[in-house]
Design an enzyme around this catalytic site. Structure first.
Site, mmCIF file in Angstrom:
data_model
loop_
_atom_site.group_PDB
_atom_site.id
_atom_site.type_symbol
_atom_site.label_atom_id
_atom_site.label_comp_id
_atom_site.label_asym_id
_atom_site.label_seq_id
_atom_site.Cartn_x
_atom_site.Cartn_y
_atom_site.Cartn_z
ATOM 1 C CG ASP A 30 -1.973 0.585 1.294
ATOM 2 O OD1 ASP A 30 -3.514 -0.189 1.494
ATOM 3 O OD2 ASP A 30 -1.751 2.599 1.477
ATOM 4 C CG ASN A 86 -12.243 -1.532 4.405
ATOM 5 O OD1 ASN A 86 -12.337 -1.171 5.223
ATOM 6 N ND2 ASN A 86 -10.919 -0.785 3.936
ATOM 7 N N GLY A 92 -16.042 2.284 4.083
ATOM 8 C CA GLY A 92 -14.788 2.808 4.538
ATOM 9 C C GLY A 92 -14.111 2.275 2.657
ATOM 10 C CD GLN A 93 -14.957 -0.609 -2.233
ATOM 11 O OE1 GLN A 93 -15.669 -1.245 -1.938
ATOM 12 N NE2 GLN A 93 -14.527 -1.835 -2.994
ATOM 13 C CB SER A 94 -11.070 4.809 -1.144
ATOM 14 O OG SER A 94 -9.530 4.370 -0.207
ATOM 15 C CG HIS A 99 -8.672 -3.477 -1.795
ATOM 16 N ND1 HIS A 99 -9.418 -2.045 -2.777
ATOM 17 C CD2 HIS A 99 -8.185 -2.287 -1.487
ATOM 18 C CE1 HIS A 99 -10.644 -1.549 -2.075
ATOM 19 N NE2 HIS A 99 -9.557 -1.710 -1.287
HETATM 20 P P1 AMP Z 1 -9.655 1.575 0.791
HETATM 21 O O1 AMP Z 1 -9.943 2.593 1.521
HETATM 22 O O2 AMP Z 1 -10.401 -0.416 1.418
HETATM 23 O O3 AMP Z 1 -10.624 1.223 -0.942
HETATM 24 O O4 AMP Z 1 -8.334 0.917 0.458
HETATM 25 C C1 AMP Z 1 -7.708 1.602 -0.620
HETATM 26 C C2 AMP Z 1 -6.323 1.542 -0.294
HETATM 27 O O5 AMP Z 1 -5.979 1.960 -1.388
HETATM 28 C C3 AMP Z 1 -5.825 2.728 0.262
HETATM 29 O O6 AMP Z 1 -4.964 2.234 1.691
HETATM 30 C C4 AMP Z 1 -4.702 3.304 -0.365
HETATM 31 O O7 AMP Z 1 -3.589 3.246 0.504
HETATM 32 C C5 AMP Z 1 -4.371 2.524 -1.091
HETATM 33 N N1 AMP Z 1 -3.990 2.692 -2.488
HETATM 34 C C6 AMP Z 1 -4.544 4.131 -3.452
HETATM 35 N N2 AMP Z 1 -3.830 4.180 -4.833
HETATM 36 C C7 AMP Z 1 -2.311 3.926 -4.887
HETATM 37 C C8 AMP Z 1 -1.419 3.177 -5.591
HETATM 38 N N3 AMP Z 1 -1.234 3.872 -6.353
HETATM 39 N N4 AMP Z 1 -0.386 2.098 -5.226
HETATM 40 C C9 AMP Z 1 -0.317 1.090 -3.794
HETATM 41 N N5 AMP Z 1 -1.739 1.614 -2.790
HETATM 42 C C10 AMP Z 1 -3.083 2.619 -2.993
#
Ligand code: AMP
Length: 113
Positions: A30, A86, A92-94, A99
């Site tokens: 991450d 998430n 909390g999914q962004s 994943h």
């Molecule tokens: P979520 O909030 O569960 O959707 O997790 C998304 C994750 O993706 C977060 O922990 C971010 O820090 C991670 N993330 C976003 N962009 C990247 C990237 N380019 N490389 C690695 N991790 C990333």
């Protein structure tokens, strides 16, 4: 499904620190780690979220979990770790590409926020 940053990583368009790569999944560190070990395990097939899974995805999801446990062992998380998925905004999914977070290397609080 709309393209995401994880789609770009799968296609090699943006860099990532790859931990595992096979026919159906990719694992990478991450970019904003929340623990000493913070790895994301993702399917190469674009699946938006847990909520989009069907019965035919059971083997794939099991594979993601098994790969995460193998990475945990390889990275020395003998004292334990946590897998988190998430789902949706309240979850909390962004990033809208399924994943599994592998978090470890410190004692993790509970319950999550
Ligand atoms: P979520 O909030 O569960 O959707 O997790 C998304 C994750 O993706 C977060 O922990 C971010 O820090 C991670 N993330 C976003 N962009 C990247 C990237 N380019 N490389 C690695 N991790 C990333």
């Amino acid at each position: 499904m709309a393209d995401t940053v994880f789609g770009k990583i799968i296609r090699g368009e943006i860099p990532a620190r790859i931990e595992h790569d096979d026919d159906s999944c990719l694992a990478f560190h991450d970019v904003a780690p929340q623990a000493p070990v913070h790895v994301l395990v993702i399917p190469k097939r674009p699946i938006r979220a847990l909520a989009d899974l069907g019965p035919g995805d059971a083997a794939l999801v099991g594979h993601l979990v098994v790969v995460a446990t193998q990475i945990a062992a390889r990275l020395g998380l003998a004292d334990g770790y946590r897998l988190v998925v998430n789902c949706g905004r309240d979850g909390g999914q962004s990033v809208d590409h399924l994943h599994v977070h592998l978090l470890g290397g410190r004692a993790l609080g509970w319950p999550p926020g």
